[in-house]
Design an enzyme around this catalytic site. Sequence first.
Site, PDB file in Angstrom:
ATOM      1  CD  GLU A 121       4.139   5.274   4.839  1.00 42.63           C
ATOM      2  OE1 GLU A 121       4.199   4.038   4.738  1.00 42.63           O
ATOM      3  OE2 GLU A 121       3.711   5.847   5.865  1.00 42.63           O
TER       4      GLU A 121
ATOM      5  CG  ASP B 176       3.333  -0.655   5.012  1.00 43.39           C
ATOM      6  OD1 ASP B 176       2.948  -0.953   3.855  1.00 43.39           O
ATOM      7  OD2 ASP B 176       2.584  -0.135   5.855  1.00 43.39           O
TER       8      ASP B 176
ATOM      9  CG  ASP C 242      -0.232   0.210   2.521  1.00 49.75           C
ATOM     10  OD1 ASP C 242       0.718  -0.561   2.789  1.00 49.75           O
ATOM     11  OD2 ASP C 242      -0.604   1.113   3.285  1.00 49.75           O
TER      12      ASP C 242
ATOM     13  CE1 TYR D 163      -4.687   2.798   4.397  1.00 50.20           C
ATOM     14  CE2 TYR D 163      -3.424   0.885   5.096  1.00 50.20           C
ATOM     15  CZ  TYR D 163      -3.516   2.066   4.384  1.00 50.20           C
ATOM     16  OH  TYR D 163      -2.442   2.521   3.666  1.00 50.20           O
TER      17      TYR D 163
END
Length: 622
Positions: free
Chosen positions: A474, A80, A77, A229
């Site tokens: 990120e 990571d 995603d 999430y």
Amino acid sequence: MEKFVRLISMAPFFLLLCLPFALAGHDYGQALSKSILFFEAQRSGYLPHNQRVTWRSNSGLNDGKASGVDLVGGYYDAGDNVKFGLPMAFTITMMSWSIIEYGKQLGSSGELGHAMNAVKWGTDYLIKAHPQPDVLYGEVGDGNTDHHCWQRPEDMTTDRRAYKIDPSNPGSDLAGETAAAMAAASIVFRRSNPSYANELLTHARQLFDFADKYRGKYDSSITVAQKYYRSVSGYNDELLWAAAWMYQATNNQYYLNYLGNNGDSMGGTGWGMTEFGWDVKYAGVQTLVAKFLMQGKAGLHAPVFEKYQQKAEYFMCSCLGKGGRNVQKTPGGLIFRQRWNNMQFVTSASFLTTVYSDYLASAGRNLNCAAGNVAPTQLLAFAKSQVDYILGDNPRATSYMVGYGNNYPRQVHHRGSSIVSYKVDPTFVTCRGGYATWFSRKGSDPNLLTGAIVGGPDAYDNFADERDNYEQTEPATYNNAPLLGLLARLSGGHGGYNQLLPVVVPAPIEKKPAPQTKITPAPASTSAPVAIVQKTTATWIAKGKTYYRYSTIVTNKSAKELKDIKLSISKLYGPLWGLTKSGNFYAFPSWITSLAAGKSLEFVYVHSASAADVSVSSYTLA
């Protein structure tokens, strides 16, 4: 080695060059190509022979094995190595929507094939993740153990357990979003691969029925996802969102009736939103239903669909700052929702304003806001302003797309890009050793994460390019997905057709890149080895004061390498980016050690005064 000490003065508004980075518009076609390339860096599984991000290798090859299912493939995603089903499905839905709306422009750019490949890489995985009608795997890996390690995907030693939803452990939001992704993707492949499109539609129908019949939030079943999430909005928005995509893909009246009969009870007509993203889908649903209304498809549901449209226009007006409750923006004009990965809301909102602009234009309508009627072109202009900010038209003159422009993030919070490529050095990187050796390293990433959209600046346009600054550095797949359509639209124009007519995605045709025209800058009016020019690139008003952003270009006009330079800057009354302060002077920034012959560097500053006085105090040529 020759050493020179000379004072070179300059007129503050003397113009020498018009660089595409900040002064002469953006190359949306180049940005589009890079934004699609990012998805290849996020691939999990066996990489194909035509993989263009060559520093990546195969990874996650045993995913699903312990559960007796093949879950190899899909996308990581963000920075990571976990495969989270909800944001992955949303990413695929938004990529598909981009292609559905702007496939013609993508085809003209030569990127349609790459975009469709990016969608298929995701849907191939979603098919695997849906082995039975009422079973869907929604996560592979565990965010807690994964975040304890800093390893390349190729070296993963973290837990790769697979987590699923089923009738006993439902997840209507996850199943609904996955149904939406499958349905949207079926439209993408309807012409070029009809058998695959039909397969996707079969999965979409089953998933919609599963989501609707067994109601529940997915993070109550897959609890390990809660920290990363969490489904804050619940599942009603995903059920409506899935129904809208099912109707668009099938033209089946059942799904239109679902939207009409459940719009009030499920919040589709009640929630006026100022955000759209992987969690909250209401603004997306409302935009699609408004499209159905403008297409004349509402029938008996017209009164309900008009209420959907009112909420869609509430969202559009809030983005423009012309509504009753408007979105927050930074002093530089960027939508600001939250500190952590704010850019996801920027790209998704800008996509909605773009498609709605085209829907309105096709219907011959204006937007009705609290502040009055607004032409569709203003919605598109707003979206363009957000994209331009991302690409560098901001107070820092920073491109938040990695690899685009000259000044972009070099220390991205991303395991794969921050560690030496497995192909260069296959030495095993341990879980904690990666933190000690690579995460804490202050240098630029060894692998360029081309096209990645990072989290972006804070509420005041400030940004720190540091690897441990995960809130800002990120990237994420769902940051990029809406950009496919946005950049295709900005690069290729309207396309010359009615956006409300039935969608036909053209078959992809690979287009060879056109030869690049070499642009020769205008000759300098001085024979000095170092030339300095600056220009005002932006102005805005904050708290009654007018601020100016200045872009300054330093060019090595000599035939030798510029090894060292000291700049004297006076009458500077605000922050400066792109140089390193050294005593009373300014020197090269940390990421530049020298300037080759003919090359330039750019620095910017912001203050509420005329241009600062910039001069060269000393320099060294080698």
